[in-house]
Design a protein around this motif. Structure first.
Motif, PDB file in Angstrom:
ATOM      1  N   LEU A  24       0.830  -1.187   0.000  1.00  0.00           N
ATOM      2  CA  LEU A  24       0.000   0.000   0.000  1.00  0.00           C
ATOM      3  C   LEU A  24       0.869   1.243   0.000  1.00  0.00           C
ATOM      4  N   ASN A  25       0.604   2.134  -0.947  1.00  0.00           N
ATOM      5  CA  ASN A  25       1.310   3.394  -1.020  1.00  0.00           C
ATOM      6  C   ASN A  25       0.355   4.474  -0.532  1.00  0.00           C
ATOM      7  N   LEU A  26       0.574   4.963   0.679  1.00  0.00           N
ATOM      8  CA  LEU A  26      -0.335   5.947   1.249  1.00  0.00           C
ATOM      9  C   LEU A  26      -0.103   7.339   0.665  1.00  0.00           C
ATOM     10  N   LEU A  27       1.091   7.614   0.165  1.00  0.00           N
ATOM     11  CA  LEU A  27       1.374   8.885  -0.487  1.00  0.00           C
ATOM     12  C   LEU A  27       1.290   8.663  -2.000  1.00  0.00           C
ATOM     13  N   GLN A  28       0.101   8.867  -2.553  1.00  0.00           N
ATOM     14  CA  GLN A  28      -0.109   8.586  -3.965  1.00  0.00           C
ATOM     15  C   GLN A  28       0.796   9.432  -4.843  1.00  0.00           C
ATOM     16  N   GLU A  29       0.901  10.705  -4.551  1.00  0.00           N
ATOM     17  CA  GLU A  29       1.780  11.572  -5.317  1.00  0.00           C
ATOM     18  C   GLU A  29       2.558  12.440  -4.347  1.00  0.00           C
ATOM     19  N   GLY A  30       3.852  12.459  -4.548  1.00  0.00           N
ATOM     20  CA  GLY A  30       4.699  13.277  -3.699  1.00  0.00           C
ATOM     21  C   GLY A  30       4.659  14.721  -4.176  1.00  0.00           C
ATOM     22  N   PRO A  31       5.401  15.564  -3.525  1.00  0.00           N
ATOM     23  CA  PRO A  31       5.436  16.965  -3.949  1.00  0.00           C
ATOM     24  C   PRO A  31       6.055  17.070  -5.335  1.00  0.00           C
ATOM     25  N   GLY A  32       5.473  17.953  -6.157  1.00  0.00           N
ATOM     26  CA  GLY A  32       5.940  18.119  -7.527  1.00  0.00           C
ATOM     27  C   GLY A  32       7.247  18.896  -7.576  1.00  0.00           C
ATOM     28  N   LYS A  33       7.874  18.874  -8.750  1.00  0.00           N
ATOM     29  CA  LYS A  33       9.130  19.581  -8.936  1.00  0.00           C
ATOM     30  C   LYS A  33       8.845  21.018  -9.356  1.00  0.00           C
ATOM     31  N   GLU A  36      12.369  25.242 -11.920  1.00  0.00           N
ATOM     32  CA  GLU A  36      13.824  25.266 -11.933  1.00  0.00           C
ATOM     33  C   GLU A  36      14.400  23.846 -11.886  1.00  0.00           C
ATOM     34  N   GLU A  37      13.791  22.993 -11.057  1.00  0.00           N
ATOM     35  CA  GLU A  37      14.252  21.607 -10.969  1.00  0.00           C
ATOM     36  C   GLU A  37      14.005  20.866 -12.275  1.00  0.00           C
ATOM     37  N   LYS A  38      12.857  21.148 -12.915  1.00  0.00           N
ATOM     38  CA  LYS A  38      12.558  20.502 -14.195  1.00  0.00           C
ATOM     39  C   LYS A  38      13.551  20.956 -15.256  1.00  0.00           C
ATOM     40  N   ALA A  39      13.893  22.226 -15.272  1.00  0.00           N
ATOM     41  CA  ALA A  39      14.856  22.743 -16.245  1.00  0.00           C
ATOM     42  C   ALA A  39      16.236  22.140 -15.997  1.00  0.00           C
ATOM     43  N   ALA A  40      16.617  21.994 -14.733  1.00  0.00           N
ATOM     44  CA  ALA A  40      17.913  21.399 -14.401  1.00  0.00           C
ATOM     45  C   ALA A  40      17.950  19.931 -14.836  1.00  0.00           C
ATOM     46  N   ASP A  41      16.847  19.210 -14.645  1.00  0.00           N
ATOM     47  CA  ASP A  41      16.792  17.812 -15.081  1.00  0.00           C
ATOM     48  C   ASP A  41      16.897  17.710 -16.600  1.00  0.00           C
ATOM     49  N   ALA A  42      16.203  18.607 -17.311  1.00  0.00           N
ATOM     50  CA  ALA A  42      16.256  18.588 -18.772  1.00  0.00           C
ATOM     51  C   ALA A  42      17.675  18.880 -19.256  1.00  0.00           C
TER      52      ALA A  42
END
Length: 97
Positions: A24-33, A36-42
């Protein structure tokens, strides 16, 4: 002592039942990025792909016996008279030139 045995039996019997329970995963979705984090990942992914393009192609195997195994056996060449090419031996057993 009897209580210890009962606890051990319950622990042994509960093991397989615990393994069959769904995950069971009680945290269905964690905090989003953040953007800036998305740009750094790209940017990181882009740099990684460019680095992969710089890697040279793999060279052929460095197996010195590789050609020996794949070639068919060669036919022996007929030798001329071997008696004329043989060195003469002296009585002491050494070859004289």
């Amino acid at each position: 002592m009897k209580l210890f045995r009962m606890a051990a039996v319950l622990a042994v019997l509960a093991g397989p039942a615990y393994a069959q329970m769904p995950n069971l995963n009680l945290l269905q979705e964690g905090p989003g990025k953040t953007p800036e984090e998305k740009a750094a990942d790209a940017e990181r992914d882009k740099a990684y792909k460019e680095t992969l393009k710089k890697i040279p192609d793999a060279k052929a195997s460095n197996d010195p016996w590789g050609g020996m195994r794949s070639d068919p056996p060669k036919q022996p060449t007929p030798k001329a008279s071997t008696a004329t090419n043989a060195p003469k031996k002296t009585k002491a057993g050494t070859a004289a030139n």
